[in-house]
Scaffold this active site. Structure first.
Site, short mmCIF file in Angstrom:
data_model
loop_
_atom_site.label_atom_id
_atom_site.label_comp_id
_atom_site.label_asym_id
_atom_site.label_seq_id
_atom_site.Cartn_x
_atom_site.Cartn_y
_atom_site.Cartn_z
N LYS A 49 11.40 3.70 -4.78
CA LYS A 49 10.10 4.32 -4.48
C LYS A 49 10.13 5.82 -4.77
CE LYS A 49 9.15 0.76 -1.05
NZ LYS A 49 9.31 0.34 0.35
N GLN A 93 10.58 2.34 6.42
CA GLN A 93 11.14 1.19 5.71
C GLN A 93 11.60 0.10 6.69
OE1 GLN A 93 11.32 0.71 2.22
NE2 GLN A 93 11.91 -1.35 2.87
N ASP A 116 1.58 2.31 4.10
CA ASP A 116 2.08 0.94 4.09
C ASP A 116 1.03 -0.05 4.58
OD1 ASP A 116 4.37 -0.15 3.15
OD2 ASP A 116 5.58 0.23 4.94
#
Ligand code: NDP
Length: 293
Positions: A49, A93, A116
């Site tokens: 990412k 994450q 997200d």
């Protein structure tokens, strides 16, 4: 069968974002990745990412905390990021260590920085069909693949295999929403669904997100259906250097004989997830800077 090339489509999106970011004046979009521990898959995902962000011109920062961090300490760190105006997007994450409740942490990320899309406020806004909602990256990527592959959705029957919060449920909402892509008649299936094959055979668009290697066989698919395979499963393969290969939730060889369009694994949905994260970051930046001006 027409292959839906997620690598190609994600590259197009990254190029579009690169152009968009290069035209921005002043501060650039910025995303902070929060990683807890050294899980190899998480390390690899976050590195990937970061690299894609750099290619686009998005600034990214990585905060790494030890496995032993408490939930309260992690929440405090996120509060600091929430309050920092130079941070436009925050990505925590997953998976987090078992002593931390992921839902509490995701819900603590400021909804306007929740790139997200896992915060309850954004899931609620998705239900409300609010364009300001941050949509979770994998579901957003699936719908973008459908759109750019010109798969007709209006009035079609979509069957979603899997009801998780990160894939199945948001995909179902996106397929059912008013608009194009959208306006599907949607059925969600899960492990308790009876006579699964009868349901999946009704699908004009079948999305498989169950995490079971090559579970969907040709006799579960209507001839001519579009098939989106979200699954990423490792199967042993001594002929490969790493001793395994990646396969989806769909038995590619046999289903590709009857599907009209289909995503491969790897190279289908996977690359879209990172591209959509970048798009969400640019969106968060634009919302933040427009709110200031
Ligand atoms: P979860 O394990 O959270 O959810 C799986 C879902 O599948 C559940 O709803 C479960 O039902 C259902 N299910 C499991 N077995 C069966 C079965 N035999 N028949 C019918 N339904 C079943 O998985 P995720 O949604 O997180 O991920 C799904 C897959 O997608 C995984 O392979 C994952 O690696 C992949 N993935 C890929 C991403 C990408 O970027 N390409 C991103 C995220 C995930 P129940 O609710 O009843 O338990």
């Amino acid at each position: 069968m027409e292959l839906i090339d997620g690598n190609l489509i994600s590259r197009q999106i990254i190029e579009e974002l690169t152009l968009e970011v290069s035209n921005l004046v002043g501060i650039k979009p910025s995303v902070t990745f929060v990683r807890v521990g050294e899980d190899p898959a998480s390390v690899s995902y976050v590195n990937k990412k970061g690299k894609v962000a750099a290619r686009i011109g998005i600034e990214s920062n990585l905060m790494v905390f030890p496995e032993i961090i408490t939930q309260e300490e992690l929440i405090n760190e996120i509060t600091t990021l929430n309050e920092d105006p130079s941070v436009h997007g925050i990505l925590v994450q997953a998976p987090l260590p078992s002593h931390i409740d992921e839902r509490v942490v995701f819900n603590h990320v400021l909804p306007t920085k929740d790139v997200d899309g896992f915060n309850a406020a954004n899931l609620g806004r998705l239900c409300q069909e609010d364009d300001d909602a941050f949509v979770a990256c994998t579901p957003a990527g699936i719908v973008e693949l459908i759109k750019r592959s010109k798969i007709e959705t209006e009035g079609k029957r979509a069957v979603i295999l899997g009801r998780s919060l990160i894939v199945g449920k948001p995909v179902a909402l996106l397929m059912a929403k008013k608009g194009n892509p959208g306006n599907c008649t949607v059925t969600i299936c899960h492990s308790r669904t009876r006579d699964l094959a009868t349901v999946t055979r009704e699908a004009d668009i079948l999305v498989a997100a169950i995490g079971r290697a090559e579970f969907v066989k040709a006799d579960m698919v209507k001839p001519g259906a579009a098939v989106i395979d979200v699954g990423i499963n490792r199967v042993e393969d001594a002929s490969r250097p790493r001793g395994y290969r990646l396969v989806g939730d769909v038995a590619f060889d046999e289903v590709s004989e009857i599907a009209s369009q289909m995503t491969p694994v790897p190279g289908g949905v996977g690359p879209m997830t990172v591209a959509m994260l970048m798009r969400n970051t640019v969106k968060a930046y634009l919302m933040a800077t427009q709110a200031i001006t």
